[in-house]
Design a protein around this motif. Structure first.
Motif, short mmCIF file in Angstrom:
data_model
loop_
_atom_site.label_atom_id
_atom_site.label_comp_id
_atom_site.label_asym_id
_atom_site.label_seq_id
_atom_site.Cartn_x
_atom_site.Cartn_y
_atom_site.Cartn_z
N MET A 33 -5.48 1.54 -3.19
CA MET A 33 -4.94 1.28 -4.46
C MET A 33 -6.11 0.60 -5.30
O MET A 33 -7.18 0.27 -4.76
CB MET A 33 -4.00 0.00 -4.33
N ARG B 86 8.20 1.52 -5.05
CA ARG B 86 9.41 1.22 -5.15
C ARG B 86 9.69 0.13 -6.31
O ARG B 86 8.76 -0.20 -6.84
CB ARG B 86 9.79 0.32 -3.68
N TYR C 59 0.90 -5.42 2.73
CA TYR C 59 1.07 -4.02 3.04
C TYR C 59 -0.07 -3.03 3.58
O TYR C 59 0.03 -1.92 3.92
CB TYR C 59 1.19 -3.15 1.51
N ARG D 4 -3.18 -2.12 2.84
CA ARG D 4 -3.85 -1.15 1.95
C ARG D 4 -5.00 -1.51 1.61
O ARG D 4 -5.31 -2.72 1.24
CB ARG D 4 -2.85 -0.80 0.90
N GLY E 16 8.03 -5.60 2.92
CA GLY E 16 6.65 -4.93 3.01
C GLY E 16 7.03 -4.01 4.51
O GLY E 16 6.34 -2.91 4.67
N LEU F 59 8.54 -0.77 3.29
CA LEU F 59 7.58 0.20 2.69
C LEU F 59 6.75 0.82 3.80
O LEU F 59 6.44 1.96 3.36
CB LEU F 59 6.75 -0.61 1.74
N ARG F 60 6.29 0.20 4.68
CA ARG F 60 5.24 0.51 5.65
C ARG F 60 5.90 1.71 6.56
O ARG F 60 5.45 2.66 7.02
CB ARG F 60 4.61 -0.42 6.49
N LEU G 265 -1.70 -6.76 -1.65
CA LEU G 265 -1.74 -5.40 -0.95
C LEU G 265 -2.52 -5.19 0.21
O LEU G 265 -2.17 -4.38 1.14
CB LEU G 265 -2.47 -4.44 -2.20
N THR H 244 5.02 -4.44 -5.46
CA THR H 244 5.92 -3.34 -4.82
C THR H 244 5.98 -2.26 -5.70
O THR H 244 6.16 -0.93 -5.25
CB THR H 244 7.09 -4.14 -4.77
N MET I 10 3.56 0.10 -4.85
CA MET I 10 3.85 0.98 -3.45
C MET I 10 5.01 2.12 -3.51
O MET I 10 5.54 2.74 -2.78
CB MET I 10 4.37 -0.17 -2.56
N GLY J 156 -4.79 6.05 1.13
CA GLY J 156 -3.63 5.57 0.16
C GLY J 156 -4.25 4.28 -0.33
O GLY J 156 -3.64 3.43 -0.60
#
Length: 624
Positions: free
Chosen positions: A40, A525, A60, A62, A618, A621-622, A56, A520, A523, A38
């Motif tokens: 970015m 959203r 998040y 990532r 966050g 989203l996770r 990020l 965001t 991600m 995943g």
């Protein structure tokens, strides 16, 4: 030749068809690094790219690959330091252009999202087309200033993804989000500048406004949520974001609330003519011409009255005859008394004044319309207005927001060909042409009587110098600076806060205010807006309930998380009918139900609008 650095696990990429090649720098991967499937990709060399990489990785979790033009220019050294010094999962690829080979080397075929943050719209669009061809399912986030171009490019890229993928595959559900840093930062800048009218976010064709309320105060619109408990006299203390119902207010008792206002179109309907919104009809003619016109009308009324008295006819009929005499189309009064004949001659003589008067009226009205299309000067008695320094990309967006709030504005711009000058001319907003750091320019903008000033030029030192000069003219002036260097913005904020403890000063980096929306969107959203609370940021976002175990199956009351997020509205449209393009142009469908009942159970088909902290969003989203 490109180079790649950073302590991130090796990404499963296809070998490039030739140079550039990646050379891994020293520094191993973290023992428990995140899943590279995943990861970015960020293409950019500016502050926004740096902020995105930080957001990020730290918020998040990532891994991020950053494609930079040079590791020695711009923010290249700071981006490289994220991996070498801060030990974040950041991999850096150095290449002069985001070609197909460079994107393949960066791992676009397996990437979850790609952000293009460069300032060149065409280069961003070209790289997005290449990425969509390599990976139809990648989420694309483009920085594009031209919103009309961005909207069309977004539709084109989404259609391309659907055409290259079978229904039900990841590519068929790929998203393209087009954002502008100036558009995403403008509401937060206005928020920091205008007391009582801070952040404005467009949702559902409505305006959401953050407003400070004193203890016991009530919102002007419909109150949706308490966004923060604000500190009192001790301004070094941070605000308490999204407090719970049992949380005690700060020592000052002030609250920052989010209120729902009417449609922005209501404000636009008040304007009679484009560019003449603040121009009364009487301003078309000078006082002398209005006096002359009134005198002629009074003289005509006297003649009509005398004619009625001499002839005994109806006053309306004699007034009609007097008008005919003035414009010299009446029949001669050969059969009337001598007095009537004298009146007719006098009336005809007064009619000789009509043509030059009408000519003067027409010429003066034409001159007034021409002046309205040119730049206006600030009125002598203006006060309580907002001064905007700089009408570039950010300044033009801020001007739009201020006009939507119907606030008086005076602009200062050194370049008469700047992007926002045409906007100011269309709005009829006064503009002072000149360098804000030169003596007399801020005085011409009446900064001494202004309520707030936003320094938004493209030069950070100019913004700082202008802010200091304005502070000397008006020690109580609320000053907001839009700075490009994030670290410099923080240092300036602390220094001004210590130097002027009783005045409100805010310095914000445009990238700091824009990065949450970009991160965001990567991600998957949609962020509808950002609200600045001091140096902190709250996000207003649209979230699918079915993707989040923290929301689905819970009531609205049980779904709230103090300090993390709060539900503001509920979409009542079925998922099949719901518009999926929520990020451009920052609107959702008009079936939102604001302040939904606390006992309403959220189901998998619902969509909610939430106010959330960065960490709270966050977390959603996770878990999604």
């Amino acid at each position: 030749m490109s180079t790649a650095t950073g302590p991130v696990p090796a990404l499963p990429t296809q070998p490039a068809p030739g140079p550039p090649r990646a050379e891994e720098a020293p520094g191993g991967a973290p023992e428990d690094g995140p899943d590279t499937g995943g990861h970015m990709i960020v293409c950019g060399q500016d502050t926004l790219a740096y902020r995105l990489a930080v957001e990020l990785t730290t918020l998040y979790g990532r891994p991020v690959t950053v494609v930079v033009r040079s590791l020695r220019e711009g923010h290249g050294p700071q981006i490289a330091a994220l991996a070498a010094e801060r030990r974040l999962p950041v991999r850096v690829v150095e290449a002069p252009e985001a070609t197909t080979a460079v994107l393949v080397e960066a791992g676009v075929r397996q990437a979850a999202a790609l952000a293009l943050t460069g300032s060149d719209d065409q280069a961003n669009v070209q790289a997005a087309l290449r990425a969509r061809r390599l990976n139809p399912g990648v989420r694309l986030v483009l920085r594009v200033y031209n919103r009309r171009l961005g909207e069309r490019v977004g539709q084109l890229l989404d259609r391309a993804a659907a055409a290259r993928s079978a229904p039900g595959t990841p590519g068929a559900e790929a998203s393209t989000t087009v954002l502008s840093t100036s558009a995403t930062a403008a509401p937060a800048l206005v928020s920091a500048a205008v007391s009582g009218h801070p952040a404005v976010v467009h949702v559902d064709g409505r305006l959401l406004r953050a407003a400070e309320l004193a203890p016991g105060g009530r919102a002007q619109g419909t109150e949706l949520a308490t966004l923060a408990h604000l500190p009192g006299t001790d301004r070094t203390r941070p605000a308490v974001l999204l407090p719970g119902p049992d949380d005690a207010p700060g020592d000052g008792g002030r609250r920052l609330v989010l209120e729902l206002l009417g449609h922005p179109e209501e404000n636009r309907r008040r304007r009679r003519l484009p560019g003449l919104s603040g121009l009364p009809l009487a301003a078309l003619f000078s006082p002398r011409l209005r006096i002359a016109l009134g005198s002629l009308a009074a003289l005509l009324a006297v003649f009509a009255g005398l004619t009625s008295a001499l002839t005994g006819e109806n006053p309306l009929h004699t007034a009609y005859l007097a008008v005919l005499d003035v414009i010299a189309i009446a029949d001669p009064a050969t059969a009337d008394t001598p007095a009537r004949k004298v009146l007719q001659i006098l009336t005809a003589l007064s009619g000789l004044l009509l043509m030059p008067l009408l000519t003067a009226l027409a010429l003066e009205a034409l001159g007034t319309f021409r002046a309205a299309s040119a730049l206006r000067r600030p009125p002598r008695g203006i006060s309580g207005h907002v001064v905007v320094l700089g009408l570039g990309r950010v300044g033009g967006r801020v001007l739009d927001r201020l006009r939507e709030l119907d606030l008086p504005v005076v602009c200062v711009e050194s370049d008469p060909t700047a992007r926002g000058v045409a906007r100011a001319r269309a709005y009829g907003v006064p503009v002072v042409l000149g360098d804000a750091t030169q003596e007399g320019v801020l005085e011409a903008a009446k900064v001494g009587r202004a309520r707030a000033m936003l320094a938004l030029t493209s030069n950070d030192s100019t913004n700082l110098e202008a802010a200091l000069s304005a502070r000397e003219c008006n020690p109580d002036l609320r000053v907001v600076m839009g700075l490009f260097d994030d670290d410099f913005a923080g240092d300036v904020y602390r220094a001004l806060r210590d130097s002027y403890p009783h005045a409100e000063t805010r310095s914000h980096s445009v990238s700091f205010l824009s990065a949450p929306a970009f991160a965001t969107a990567m991600m998957g959203r949609q962020v509808l807006g950002a609200i600045a609370v001091g140096r902190q940021v709250l996000l207003v976002a649209a979230v699918d309930v079915g993707d989040h175990p923290e929301l689905v199956g819970r009531t609205v009351a049980a779904a709230q998380r103090p300090g993390a997020w709060q539900v503001l509205a509920l979409d009542t449209v079925s998922p099949d009918e719901r518009s999926r393009d929520l990020a451009f142009p920052y609107t959702v469908r008009p079936e939102l139900r604001w302040n939904p009942p606390a006992d309403r159970v959220l189901s998998a088909g619902d969509l909610v609008v939430v106010a959330a902290t960065r960490e709270g969003l966050g977390r959603l989203l996770r878990d999604g």
